[in-house]
Design a protein around this motif. Structure first.
Motif, PDB file in Angstrom:
ATOM      1  N   ASN A 165      47.809  14.690  39.242  1.00 36.64           N
ATOM      2  CA  ASN A 165      48.404  15.878  38.771  1.00 36.64           C
ATOM      3  C   ASN A 165      47.385  17.124  38.953  1.00 36.64           C
ATOM      4  O   ASN A 165      46.477  17.611  38.282  1.00 36.64           O
ATOM      5  N   ILE A 166      47.564  17.458  40.356  1.00 36.03           N
ATOM      6  CA  ILE A 166      46.349  18.389  40.807  1.00 36.03           C
ATOM      7  C   ILE A 166      46.203  19.563  40.057  1.00 36.03           C
ATOM      8  O   ILE A 166      45.366  20.208  39.662  1.00 36.03           O
ATOM      9  N   PRO A 167      47.689  20.352  39.396  1.00 40.85           N
ATOM     10  CA  PRO A 167      47.290  21.751  38.760  1.00 40.85           C
ATOM     11  C   PRO A 167      46.546  21.239  37.433  1.00 40.85           C
ATOM     12  O   PRO A 167      45.972  22.195  36.878  1.00 40.85           O
ATOM     13  N   LEU A 168      46.553  20.137  36.927  1.00 44.40           N
ATOM     14  CA  LEU A 168      45.845  19.851  35.748  1.00 44.40           C
ATOM     15  C   LEU A 168      44.237  19.851  36.074  1.00 44.40           C
ATOM     16  O   LEU A 168      43.279  20.329  35.248  1.00 44.40           O
ATOM     17  N   VAL A 169      43.912  19.240  37.237  1.00 39.99           N
ATOM     18  CA  VAL A 169      42.579  19.443  37.599  1.00 39.99           C
ATOM     19  C   VAL A 169      41.758  20.799  38.020  1.00 39.99           C
ATOM     20  O   VAL A 169      40.979  21.105  37.641  1.00 39.99           O
ATOM     21  N   ILE A 170      42.799  21.741  38.441  1.00 40.04           N
ATOM     22  CA  ILE A 170      42.670  22.884  38.620  1.00 40.04           C
ATOM     23  C   ILE A 170      42.677  23.841  37.345  1.00 40.04           C
ATOM     24  O   ILE A 170      41.276  24.537  37.242  1.00 40.04           O
ATOM     25  N   ALA A 171      43.261  23.311  36.256  1.00 38.82           N
ATOM     26  CA  ALA A 171      43.170  24.023  35.151  1.00 38.82           C
ATOM     27  C   ALA A 171      41.951  23.428  34.289  1.00 38.82           C
ATOM     28  O   ALA A 171      41.282  24.298  33.666  1.00 38.82           O
ATOM     29  N   THR A 172      41.466  22.300  34.656  1.00 43.21           N
ATOM     30  CA  THR A 172      40.056  21.823  34.130  1.00 43.21           C
ATOM     31  C   THR A 172      38.918  22.655  34.422  1.00 43.21           C
ATOM     32  O   THR A 172      37.847  22.806  33.723  1.00 43.21           O
ATOM     33  N   GLY A 173      38.962  22.929  36.049  1.00 42.23           N
ATOM     34  CA  GLY A 173      38.044  23.803  36.494  1.00 42.23           C
ATOM     35  C   GLY A 173      37.784  24.966  36.048  1.00 42.23           C
ATOM     36  O   GLY A 173      36.917  25.591  35.757  1.00 42.23           O
ATOM     37  N   LEU A 174      39.162  25.739  35.859  1.00 42.68           N
ATOM     38  CA  LEU A 174      39.200  26.938  35.184  1.00 42.68           C
ATOM     39  C   LEU A 174      38.551  26.998  33.654  1.00 42.68           C
ATOM     40  O   LEU A 174      37.905  27.974  33.048  1.00 42.68           O
ATOM     41  N   LEU A 175      38.899  26.023  33.071  1.00 41.03           N
ATOM     42  CA  LEU A 175      38.418  25.654  31.634  1.00 41.03           C
ATOM     43  C   LEU A 175      36.893  25.559  31.457  1.00 41.03           C
ATOM     44  O   LEU A 175      36.359  26.088  30.465  1.00 41.03           O
ATOM     45  N   THR A 176      36.457  24.651  32.347  1.00 41.13           N
ATOM     46  CA  THR A 176      34.830  24.726  32.467  1.00 41.13           C
ATOM     47  C   THR A 176      34.151  25.985  32.859  1.00 41.13           C
ATOM     48  O   THR A 176      33.306  26.045  32.159  1.00 41.13           O
ATOM     49  N   LEU A 177      34.840  26.767  33.541  1.00 39.87           N
ATOM     50  CA  LEU A 177      34.450  28.032  34.008  1.00 39.87           C
ATOM     51  C   LEU A 177      34.276  28.993  32.707  1.00 39.87           C
ATOM     52  O   LEU A 177      33.348  29.778  32.342  1.00 39.87           O
ATOM     53  N   LEU A 178      35.456  28.801  32.071  1.00 40.11           N
ATOM     54  CA  LEU A 178      35.527  29.781  30.745  1.00 40.11           C
ATOM     55  C   LEU A 178      34.375  29.270  29.772  1.00 40.11           C
ATOM     56  O   LEU A 178      33.720  30.223  29.066  1.00 40.11           O
ATOM     57  N   ILE A 179      34.251  27.993  29.393  1.00 39.80           N
ATOM     58  CA  ILE A 179      33.191  27.301  28.655  1.00 39.80           C
ATOM     59  C   ILE A 179      31.966  27.894  29.193  1.00 39.80           C
ATOM     60  O   ILE A 179      30.866  28.265  28.369  1.00 39.80           O
ATOM     61  N   SER A 180      31.667  27.649  30.474  1.00 42.17           N
ATOM     62  CA  SER A 180      30.389  28.332  30.909  1.00 42.17           C
ATOM     63  C   SER A 180      29.960  29.617  30.646  1.00 42.17           C
ATOM     64  O   SER A 180      29.005  30.268  30.413  1.00 42.17           O
ATOM     65  N   PHE A 181      31.237  30.669  30.920  1.00 41.32           N
ATOM     66  CA  PHE A 181      30.954  31.957  30.606  1.00 41.32           C
ATOM     67  C   PHE A 181      30.570  32.239  29.191  1.00 41.32           C
ATOM     68  O   PHE A 181      29.706  33.233  28.925  1.00 41.32           O
ATOM     69  N   CYS A 182      31.344  31.569  28.287  1.00 43.66           N
ATOM     70  CA  CYS A 182      30.758  32.076  26.831  1.00 43.66           C
ATOM     71  C   CYS A 182      29.397  31.530  26.672  1.00 43.66           C
ATOM     72  O   CYS A 182      28.861  32.176  25.798  1.00 43.66           O
ATOM     73  N   SER A 183      29.199  30.258  26.949  1.00 37.79           N
ATOM     74  CA  SER A 183      27.902  29.753  26.952  1.00 37.79           C
ATOM     75  C   SER A 183      26.764  30.670  27.112  1.00 37.79           C
ATOM     76  O   SER A 183      25.592  31.052  27.010  1.00 37.79           O
ATOM     77  N   LEU A 184      27.023  31.065  28.689  1.00 37.05           N
ATOM     78  CA  LEU A 184      26.206  32.334  29.307  1.00 37.05           C
ATOM     79  C   LEU A 184      26.080  33.731  28.652  1.00 37.05           C
ATOM     80  O   LEU A 184      24.999  33.888  28.309  1.00 37.05           O
ATOM     81  N   ALA A 185      27.105  34.177  28.125  1.00 36.42           N
ATOM     82  CA  ALA A 185      27.137  34.985  27.238  1.00 36.42           C
ATOM     83  C   ALA A 185      26.368  34.815  25.837  1.00 36.42           C
ATOM     84  O   ALA A 185      25.653  35.961  25.562  1.00 36.42           O
ATOM     85  N   PHE A 186      26.526  33.830  25.433  1.00 34.75           N
ATOM     86  CA  PHE A 186      25.775  33.489  24.175  1.00 34.75           C
ATOM     87  C   PHE A 186      24.216  33.449  24.300  1.00 34.75           C
ATOM     88  O   PHE A 186      23.619  33.922  23.621  1.00 34.75           O
ATOM     89  N   LEU A 187      23.822  32.769  25.495  1.00 36.82           N
ATOM     90  CA  LEU A 187      22.592  32.882  25.865  1.00 36.82           C
ATOM     91  C   LEU A 187      21.934  34.088  26.051  1.00 36.82           C
ATOM     92  O   LEU A 187      20.672  34.481  25.763  1.00 36.82           O
ATOM     93  N   CYS A 188      22.660  34.943  26.837  1.00 36.60           N
ATOM     94  CA  CYS A 188      22.149  36.271  26.985  1.00 36.60           C
ATOM     95  C   CYS A 188      21.812  37.323  25.885  1.00 36.60           C
ATOM     96  O   CYS A 188      20.998  38.196  25.647  1.00 36.60           O
ATOM     97  N   LYS A 189      22.676  36.962  24.919  1.00 39.33           N
ATOM     98  CA  LYS A 189      22.561  37.935  23.451  1.00 39.33           C
ATOM     99  C   LYS A 189      21.495  37.039  22.435  1.00 39.33           C
ATOM    100  O   LYS A 189      21.247  37.913  21.810  1.00 39.33           O
ATOM    101  N   SER A 190      21.411  35.798  22.771  1.00 34.77           N
ATOM    102  CA  SER A 190      20.243  35.241  21.859  1.00 34.77           C
ATOM    103  C   SER A 190      19.045  35.720  22.037  1.00 34.77           C
ATOM    104  O   SER A 190      18.378  36.097  22.974  1.00 34.77           O
ATOM    105  N   GLU A 191      18.106  35.734  20.988  1.00 40.73           N
ATOM    106  CA  GLU A 191      16.930  36.107  20.915  1.00 40.73           C
ATOM    107  C   GLU A 191      15.609  35.235  21.225  1.00 40.73           C
ATOM    108  O   GLU A 191      14.749  35.061  20.585  1.00 40.73           O
ATOM    109  N   ASN A 192      16.196  34.183  21.749  1.00 40.15           N
ATOM    110  CA  ASN A 192      15.257  33.135  22.117  1.00 40.15           C
ATOM    111  C   ASN A 192      14.273  33.540  23.123  1.00 40.15           C
ATOM    112  O   ASN A 192      14.221  33.784  23.928  1.00 40.15           O
ATOM    113  N   LYS A 193      12.947  33.179  22.404  1.00 43.04           N
ATOM    114  CA  LYS A 193      11.511  33.601  23.052  1.00 43.04           C
ATOM    115  C   LYS A 193      11.498  32.752  24.396  1.00 43.04           C
ATOM    116  O   LYS A 193      10.916  32.924  25.362  1.00 43.04           O
ATOM    117  N   TYR A 194      11.943  31.357  24.480  1.00 41.96           N
ATOM    118  CA  TYR A 194      11.850  30.512  25.373  1.00 41.96           C
ATOM    119  C   TYR A 194      12.605  30.887  26.526  1.00 41.96           C
ATOM    120  O   TYR A 194      12.632  30.335  27.873  1.00 41.96           O
TER     121      TYR A 194
END
Length: 932
Positions: A615-644
């Motif tokens: 089921n190759i379309p499901l593999v591609i959908a998983t890749g896109l979902l991983t990108l979406l989660i990564s984008f949200c995490s990246l946005a959260f890290l950019c906004k956070s006031e973490n001194k580290y």
């Protein structure tokens, strides 16, 4: 501790290797004399066609329109020859299959790992006994029979290894190459007198190895149009070759033909295990000396194949795969291969009753010769007063059998002679097995003693160094010296006993291993005494209850190896853990997410095994979902006031997102190209290999903050895992990682709940700051539950969650098509192993995080895990079988090997997880120049 881990690795390697010495050592013996039937054979030459990967059903069944799939071969079995099913054995791979067909014996399981092209052991074959053998086909099969032959009479003609491409336009071209080269070979012989004379000799074998069907089965599945078309092409090719041979020899009626297969194939395009689709192969024999079709009114078989194939009225003659070697030897009059354990299938022969009796007598003598050599070898290496002979075949019984059989033949009582010879063959094979397994009980007990001793020692180490159950008590020097000399004496006695019996060196390892292990255990007698005194002061009911829960948990883990659905039940129980322990009261949202993810992950073991439905379309959908989660995490890290936080860490995550996007595109592009039969694009192949290399390095550049480092490891693993996925399994590491992140948080809540320590702030927790030894706490009963969680996640979910990898046929070759499509067993095996290991790496890193955040020494929890693993391994050691169905045998071996390999691997993974989580590479930074 490093010395302890080294000793543990060594001990477990011995336990792992022992299974092959105890259950699966090579059955071969040497020193027999060749046995040949004294009467003239019916055929001067034999053509052997082996259609690699051809299933019995795929050849015999009719097409949807009622016409035969192989018209020529169907007409042969209906009008000219005999047919049946050849039953193969595990492992259903090309090499062992061909050895069984041509040499007549079943290679031991370990031989497969020793190489596809070289001979791990010397063996005799029908080709070696022939006057000349010419063979055409795959470079993976033909050379091993040429190298095993004495003299220079086995000739091979192979195509290039690169031709075995799963992504090629049409793998049937491999078979066309064979047929074309055979035709040109016979045409050229007319102008080559030496070759012409050799071809007209007797005892000639022509071997055509046809790999196209196997390659198309792997690439497109056996129910595909390509696989079925390939069968039709092979049928047409065999028809042309048979006609050409008859014309070449002037229709002299001295040619015998055999068509069979080395192994079958599952519906999802794999082989190696004991599924009937893999072990049932076709056998059609016709020509000189072969029986014509036998019409019958009824036949009784356990299966319904005769009705399905519309062959109810033609006698079906089933054989074991090794029986084909003596059949070939009998047809052309060469000595039976020396190591053959096959029984000549007399019903295939169209000859006099005397010829059949003499042939089966020769067969019996040839197998009896092996029995006698095996018996004399065992007698030499066993003390006379300890030797127990195989009573049904004592020396006097052997003479009685042979004299009686010879007398029956002289008196022309051929049926009685045949019956007696078959009884002798049966007894000789039982005797061979008896002497082959002679030392099994003795070696098995030695290993079991070593196992129990090792586990006892590890438990004592845990209690002594990581709990407050015992006081530090030293053994008195005098007692220690007496103990040492006592065990040294026992070791010397065992060594001497093995020496006078001239046992192999491995026997010394297995029998002497328990000595130092039990010496180490008994040195801790004060600890045992102290522990016993402490346990007596505890509530007996509480101790027994806890022991029963632990035992039940381990039994459930063992049970789930046989039934994947048990994992679903286990995960649902895990989901209820916060409710049972009242943890949900203090962390409602975390507990709710934990339960939801447990339920979500519980779906995976109920899904069909990976690889069966791409089921190759499901593999591609998983890749896109991983990108979406990564984008949200990246946005959260950019906004956070973490001194580290710094920009370099964010860049690493951004690069990993680009690699994920690239991997998703490569999966889509590659499978689209293969679907259109354009092969694997070179650019995609380069990107795949570069992703594999680069993704393993990127986590070392990321921040060592707990969640950032774990997230970076996840993205790196996902980029490679996507390239190795063909269906729903692509989602598995993503859901598993989500549960692991929540697990780390839940363990903090549990720590606070039991009042073991203060709750650290995970958001700013760094792996590099977690090595302060003064902060480590002692073990608590709840830590056994943590170890149990790790094993459940690690072994069972990571390895069985998406398919039972204890069975070789769970693997889908399509998983590696982004990296390579040309057949390369070890390269493909390595990539499939990497795919299996990735979830294991994720769990190991999460477990490392749990250990450091709960203020435990990384060794203490690891030792508990080791004990649980070893108890499971001991279970499987006693469950190993070498009898029953081949599916049972294969599964029992793989379960034990799997548990032992993982225990060894886990010791290495413990170090790898620490490396992945704590090390950080600093790239050289460019210095900025400021102009004045």
């Amino acid at each position: 501790i490093p010395l302890f881990i080294l000793a543990g690795l060594l001990v477990h390697c011995v336990f792992l290797v022992s299974i092959f010495d105890i259950y699966f050592s090579s059955p071969l013996v040497h020193g027999m004399t060749p046995q040949r039937t004294p009467l003239p054979p019916p055929a001067k030459r034999l053509l052997l066609f082996v259609a690699d990967g051809l299933r019995a059903g795929s050849l015999y069944e009719l097409s949807s329109d009622g016409t035969p799939r192989a018209p020529y071969l169907r007409s042969i079995l209906e009008n000219n020859g005999s047919w049946g099913i050849s039953h193969t054995r595990v492992p259903t791979e090309s090499r062992p299959g061909h050895v069984a067909l041509i040499a007549g014996f079943y290679e031991d399981v370990s031989a497969v790992a020793k190489g596809w092209k070289e001979n791990p052991v010397e063996f005799d074959s029908v080709f070696n006994q022939s006057k000349y053998t010419w063979s055409w086909g795959s470079p993976d099969i033909l050379p091993m029979f040429a190298k095993g032959a004495t003299g220079d009479h086995v000739y091979t003609f192979c195509y290039e290894a690169e031709s075995e491409d799963f992504g090629a336009q049409d793998a049937a071209e491999l078979d066309t190459w064979v047929f074309d080269h055979v035709k040109s070979f016979f045409n050229s012989s007319r102008s080559n007198q030496t070759l012409f004379s050799a071809l007209n000799e007797d005892k000639v074998v022509l071997f055509l190895h046809l790999l196209g069907i196997d390659t198309n089965g792997h690439a497109h599945r056996p129910n595909s149009r390509e696989y079925k078309e390939n069968i039709k092409k092979v049928d047409e090719g065999i028809k042309e070759i048979a006609s050409m041979i008859e014309n070449f020899y002037g229709n002299d009626g001295k040619t015998a033909f055999i068509l069979t297969s080395d192994h079958g194939m599952t519906d999802w395009g794999s082989h190696g295990a004991g599924h009937p689709l893999e072990t049932l192969t076709p056998l059609i024999v016709w020509g000189a000396g072969v029986n014509y079709p036998q019409r019958v009114t009824s036949q009784s078989f356990e299966d319904n194949f005769l009705k399905e194939w519309k062959l109810e009225n033609l006698k079906r003659l089933d054989v074991n795969q090794a029986d084909i070697a003596p059949l070939m030897a009998s047809l052309i009059g060469v000595p039976f291969p020396l190591n053959s354990v096959g029984t000549l299938p007399l019903e295939y022969l169209n000859n006099s009753a005397r010829f059949k009796a003499e042939s089966i007598f020769t067969n019996a003598v040839q197998i009896l010769e092996q029995f006698k050599v095996k018996m004399s070898q065992k007698k030499k290496t066993t003390l006379s007063f300890l030797f127990t002979p195989f009573k049904p075949l004592s020396d006097s019984e052997q003479i009685h059998f042979l004299k009686k059989a010879r007398l029956y033949i002289q008196q022309q009582k051929y049926d009685e002679a045949v019956s007696l010879c078959k009884s002798l063959i049966k007894l000789a094979l039982e005797g061979l097995s008896y002497y082959h397994t002679y030392d099994r009980l003795f070696l098995g007990l030695s290993i079991a003693m070593g196992f129990v001793g090792w586990m006892t020692y590890v438990i004592l180490v845990i209690i002594k160094t990581h709990t407050s159950l015992t006081k530090a008590v030293q053994t008195e020097d005098k007692e220690s010296t007496v103990l040492f000399y006592g065990f040294a004496s026992v070791g010397m006695i065992i060594g001497f006993f093995l020496l006078i019996q001239t046992c192999p060196w491995t026997y010394y390892v297995y029998c002497l291993l328990p000595v130092p292990v039990w010496y180490a255990v008994l040195r801790e007698i004060p600890v045992i005494q102290d522990l016993a005194a402490n346990l007596m002061s505890l509530h007996i009911n509480q101790s027994i209850g806890f022991f029963l829960i632990c035992t039940l948990g381990i039994e459930i883990l063992v049970f789930s190896f046989f039934y994947r659905s048990a994992l679903t039940i286990g995960l649902l129980v895990f989901g209820g853990w916060p409710v049972i322990t009242q943890l949900w009261v203090q962390a409602k949202i975390t507990a709710l997410i934990w339960t939801l993810l447990c339920v979500l992950l519980a779906i995976f073991p109920l899904m069909p095994v990976v690889g069966r439905e791409p089921n190759i379309p499901l593999v591609i959908a998983t890749g896109l979902l991983t990108l979406l989660i990564s984008f949200c995490s990246l946005a959260f890290l950019c906004k956070s006031e973490n001194k580290y936080r710094n920009s370099e860490d964010l860049k690493v995550i951004f690069y990993q997102m680009l690699i994920i996007a690239l991997s998703t595109y490569v999966v889509y592009s590659t499978h689209d190209s293969l679907k259109n039969k354009k092969g694997l694009p070179v650019l995609n192949q380069i990107i795949s290999w570069m992703t594999l290399v680069s993704s393993s390095m990127l986590p070392f550049l990321s921040s060592t903050l707990l969640f950032q480092r774990l997230f970076s490891i996840l993205l790196s693993m996902m980029s490679t895992y996507l390239l190795l996925s063909t269906g729903y399994e692509a989602l598995f590491p993503l859901v598993l990682s989500g549960l692991l992140f929540v697990w780390i948080n839940m363990e903090q809540e549990a720590l606070q709940h039991y009042g073991l320590s203060l709750k650290p702030k995970l958001a700013v927790f760094s792996f590099t700051n977690a090595t302060d030894i003064t902060q480590f706490r002692q073990l608590h009963l709840d830590d056994i539950r943590r170890s149990f969680f790790f094993i459940s996640f690690c072994w069972l979910l990571s390895f069985f969650g998406t398919g039972n990898i204890a069975s070789v046929n769970s693997f889908d070759p399509a998983s590696v098509y982004c990296f390579l499509t040309v057949f390369s067993p070890f390269m493909m095996g390595g990539l499939l192993l990497l795919k299996v290991v990735i979830p294991f790496v994720l769990v190991s890193c999460a477990f490392e995080a749990v250990q450091v955040t709960t203020q435990l020494s990384s060794k203490s929890l690891f030792l508990i895990v080791l004990v649980i693993s070893d108890i499971m391994a001991l279970h499987f050691f006693f469950l190993v079988k070498d009898y029953g169905s081949w599916l049972d045998i294969g599964t029992s071996i793989s379960h034990y090997v799997l548990v032992m390999s993982l225990t060894i691997f886990m010791m290495l993974m413990n170090g790898l997880a620490q490396l992945l989580t704590t090390k950080k590479l600093e790239l050289p930074r460019r210095t900025k120049h400021h102009s004045m």
